[in-house]
Design an enzyme around this catalytic site. Sequence first.
Site, PDB file in Angstrom:
ATOM      1  N   TYR C 116      16.759  43.877  46.102  1.00  0.00           N
ATOM      2  CA  TYR C 116      18.168  43.758  45.728  1.00  0.00           C
ATOM      3  C   TYR C 116      19.026  43.960  46.967  1.00  0.00           C
ATOM      4  O   TYR C 116      18.777  44.854  47.779  1.00  0.00           O
ATOM      5  CB  TYR C 116      18.520  44.816  44.676  1.00  0.00           C
ATOM      6  N   GLU C 204      26.229  39.246  46.059  1.00  0.00           N
ATOM      7  CA  GLU C 204      25.071  39.939  45.496  1.00  0.00           C
ATOM      8  C   GLU C 204      23.878  38.995  45.456  1.00  0.00           C
ATOM      9  O   GLU C 204      23.972  37.899  44.897  1.00  0.00           O
ATOM     10  CB  GLU C 204      25.394  40.414  44.071  1.00  0.00           C
TER      11      GLU C 204
END
Lengths: 294, 294, 396, 396
Positions: C116, C204
């Site tokens: 992530y 993101e």
Amino acid sequence: MSILVDDSTRVVVQGITGRAGSFHARACLDYGTRIVAGVTPGRGGQKLDERVPIFDSVAEAKQATGCNASLIFVPASGAADAILEAAASDIDLIVCITEGIPTLDMVRVRRCLEDKKTRLIGPNCPGVITPGQCKIGIMPGYIHQPGPVGIVSRSGTLTYEAVWQLSQRGIGQSSCVGIGGDPVHGLGLQEVVEMFDRDPATKAILVIGEIGGCEEQDAATFWKTSSRKPTAAFLAGATAPAGRRMGHAGAVITGAAGTVEAKIAAFDKVGISVILSPAEIGEAISKVMAAAVS
Amino acid sequence: MSILVDDSTRVVVQGITGRAGSFHARACLDYGTRIVAGVTPGRGGQKLDERVPIFDSVAEAKQATGCNASLIFVPASGAADAILEAAASDIDLIVCITEGIPTLDMVRVRRCLEDKKTRLIGPNCPGVITPGQCKIGIMPGYIHQPGPVGIVSRSGTLTYEAVWQLSQRGIGQSSCVGIGGDPVHGLGLQEVVEMFDRDPATKAILVIGEIGGCEEQDAATFWKTSSRKPTAAFLAGATAPAGRRMGHAGAVITGAAGTVEAKIAAFDKVGISVILSPAEIGEAISKVMAAAVS
Amino acid sequence: MNLFEYQARGLLGRYGLPIPPGDVATRPEEARQIAEGLSKGPFVVKAQILAGGRGKGHFRSGFAGGVHLCSYPAEVEEVARAMLGGVLVTAQTGPEGRPVNKVLVAEAPQISRELYLAILIDRGRRRSVVVGSAQGGVDIEEVARESPGEIHRIWVDPQVGFWPYQARTLAACMGLCGSLLPQTADLIVRLYRFFCECDASLAEINPLAVIENEKIAVIDAKIGLDENALFRHPEVATYRNEVVEDGREAEALKAGLNYVGLSGEIGCMVNGAGLAMATMDILHRYGGEPANFLDVGGGADQNQVTKAFGILMADPKVRAIFVHIFGGIMRCDVIARGIVEAVTHTKPKVPIVVRLQGTNFEEGKAILHQSGLPIRTADDLADAAQKAVAAAAETR
Amino acid sequence: MNLFEYQARGLLGRYGLPIPPGDVATRPEEARQIAEGLSKGPFVVKAQILAGGRGKGHFRSGFAGGVHLCSYPAEVEEVARAMLGGVLVTAQTGPEGRPVNKVLVAEAPQISRELYLAILIDRGRRRSVVVGSAQGGVDIEEVARESPGEIHRIWVDPQVGFWPYQARTLAACMGLCGSLLPQTADLIVRLYRFFCECDASLAEINPLAVIENEKIAVIDAKIGLDENALFRHPEVATYRNEVVEDGREAEALKAGLNYVGLSGEIGCMVNGAGLAMATMDILHRYGGEPANFLDVGGGADQNQVTKAFGILMADPKVRAIFVHIFGGIMRCDVIARGIVEAVTHTKPKVPIVVRLQGTNFEEGKAILHQSGLPIRTADDLADAAQKAVAAAAETR
């Protein structure tokens, strides 16, 4: 006694797996320098010559080995980052050998270092050596010998010539610092002169300057206001033509302050003897030391 | 007594020749605010309505008029620059009305202000008013009246509604501060609450918050550790849909802090009564003040 | 302004981030052609909507999943046909779902690890923060709750900037070593450069993946851009036209109004975002449901009021209109004239409740009364909200 | 790396600085066509060389002035013909002058005021400095000496950056007001952006001029770029090939050697810039004149030594060659072998003096002696320099 480095200095080499990095790490080890770690991102866990552990970052290297000085051989495009990485880990002394770092990178680096106690030598410099104890740089170690003369220089090979002339006459060196020739760099002439002034082992100081900038004048200002040790200076570039770049980016003549004449005048004013021929550096130092004794 | 501004505050209006700038400069003058100068680069030497001198820069305005507060109407693309210009002239208080300033501009501005004593209110805010003394902003002045309640709000028109409800009941305000709705702005809820806490003229505090961020929680932290004045709070957005946010990154940083529920819980913990209906703000303030007296 | 995945891929690609090859299609045949042009399968077909949870979503048609793996170009065409023109409902779209007008077709590399990575603005600390975790491809909020130690953050001093060594530190925290470490650090540096240069509010990458031959790759990216900064990015400002899915929102955008469509039955028109939210809150208290959030701003003129009315009345869900203005800069008499004109012209079939307060409110109310139009007025907020809720109930 | 004026105009134009229209020509007819394409005269024709003082210079042909005002395109062609292919001598070129291969043809607006603007690095303060003066179009060093109060400086904190309000402050100090103030501030901001984004070492606009209708314009610009940063500016790195005027310097550049041609007769080859300068100094002391500065660097190999020899020997002025190496990293035995090979292959007709000192110097000297080649060696620096001067005198 000495300045900046001694036999307790623990060195990490950033860029240790590169050609220059590994070559000089070995040369420093051979000289007796305590090279305790190397850093090359992505090579963490390996070793140089089965003796120097390699880490992914300076932070890891410091945690594992307690290194307090860094020797940088990272290529120019990543050198500013390497300096800031070492500074972020609060390494006391950074010696950056890399040449060709963009000036605006160094402007940013110096600004960041203002808020830190880390000292930077270089870039584009031969490094620092305390003969017989610790060599953090690329100078040929064997020409040096321990002794009373502190040398600070803006040049590389010209410094070797000066050291050679001293050692030939049996005059050793307390420490030799090549501050580098780039327009924006770490420790300046004046700061190193002040360190030598405070160092009890240093009995005389040799300054090797050159055309460009006004660091020689800054050093002269220091002498004006402080007691001082016997000092001699050589200034390269008296016959360099104006306005043409002579290799060191720092050697561009930027105004009257940059000329050798202006620097000689500043030294004369504070009574520093300026050596006129590069062949007479050793002799000149002998003389100022003898004069001080008598 | 009041916070931030009073009848001695001397105001320069940056962007005074624009449509909004001239309109509100006049409205502030009409309210009695001491608008002593205006700034529009290139218009130096002119006057607004033959009474307010215009300068090319804040520095010149300050030198000529001694202004100590600035009201900014400069368009969004130049507003960050205008704030830094005022800060560079050490203006004590900057009120920036401009909406639509890029967030990363405000990140840089706030960082620059860290090294300064200048206080910033806004941007994207109605400004600050001390009823009867000084209005630096775009709020309708006539709805306010001097009195004991300090109001700090993240909203604009909702604050007017609250002031209206108070004034209707004959409850005046010490000062009203709209801190602005942008993600990165100047003075926070907590800082203004602390100022009201220290201000002898303020007997009760009304906090108007809304969903997003965690300034309400910060204020709650302050109350937890300090003695405090009677306080009531309204929080807008209890029924706002969770938004069209796509990523989860925001929640990684702030968790659930942005919800009205989380804010109510934080206020409950420190015993602040949260007003449930926006129609009951005036009544709620009456109650907390009455409870404090008894 | 949030971007579609295919737009995000385009932008990040310009910054040199490694992204599996692919392209966007509006027709099933086009999707097949894209797959045929890729060097190898399997392929992934992804419905392009501005909401998460696509994989576990379902189409109104019954077709399950907004993300499909396909082995052959023919299969890609088949899946694209099932998606295009459909409405995809996910946990984040609400029951009304979102129309799928485009699908992304891309190579689907073998993934050996999912990580992530994100950059966003930390409002509290007033600076950007680079976030990384070895736990990717999952609900990162859950990771943050359950094992906060797995989330690593580097806050960036805007005066110093973000340096590669910091990226390497983060990559190491994300569990990367060997050649993946400098690769990932380079990717993070590029993502940060994108974030700053394009004035992003969010970037993101989830998952960031380790794929075949120890390469790092962007598998899915969510990008939000700061609308306030679009003026200095004309090249991305054009994305704006493509990203508005809701017709009413598109109308409002053109009129310069801040509009968000909701599912209730009371059309709201308020000045100021805080007051607009408070208005929604109080309608709720009295049992009403707003059909929208509409902030006409502090300086709206007669023309904008008319346009706002048009948008409210075009919404078939709306059973009553609630106008709530606190006049500051905006004078209530001006607003009242705008309302009278709009009502006269558009002859709405639903009741209208108006609360005017603040500057010139008496005059405004007088204008409304003298118009003879069926406009209900109220003085205080509670009264106004109750009247609006009652009005909506009448027409049910 | 200094740029030609026409290159500087091109770069600054990309950053939106206001520059009178014009273009560069390599043939007289082309110069005329450029003038015909411009909207109005008078026109200025400027010889493109990398040295100042062009206006007061003269061509070897006798034609006076490297900058001419012309009223008609035909006149432009005539002037360009007189300049192109000629050699322009100015106070800054030295007596040998510089070849003129290109001329710039541009509109010459009416100038009502001449100002000075520059950005450079202040080594002492370690940051860039923006310099402005109301006294432009003149020798700025003289202004600095005679009336230092007329020179205004703003040092830029690299962490804060340079903001428009600072540009306005400087513009006001330069005596600008009214609409010229924001115009000039905008120009300064753009120049600063150029300076940072292109890694300039110098950006000097002199004169910056107020022209017709109260507009500000760049009349002449001198730009230096940081050679160390060219790696990140591939688009300007290509200028490099165009800016080398000296053939020997071009050769050296290709070989990766740092070479500057001078006017003396002793060809020098030294390792290290400081030692090279000291070598020139000591030759001077003994009455010699170096033909060049040549720094082979700290890590030169046999191949580079051979190439350096080639460049020295191709110079017809050279009457003796002086090789001066202090071996540190570079081993003297390696250098000696390089010298032996080069001398064996190229059979120079001038005497060669070599001083080797430092690492393996004994071995190096032995190699030279054993080669049997006519190479004179010396141990100390004074001895070596005297031998080199004497050698040059022999062949005179």
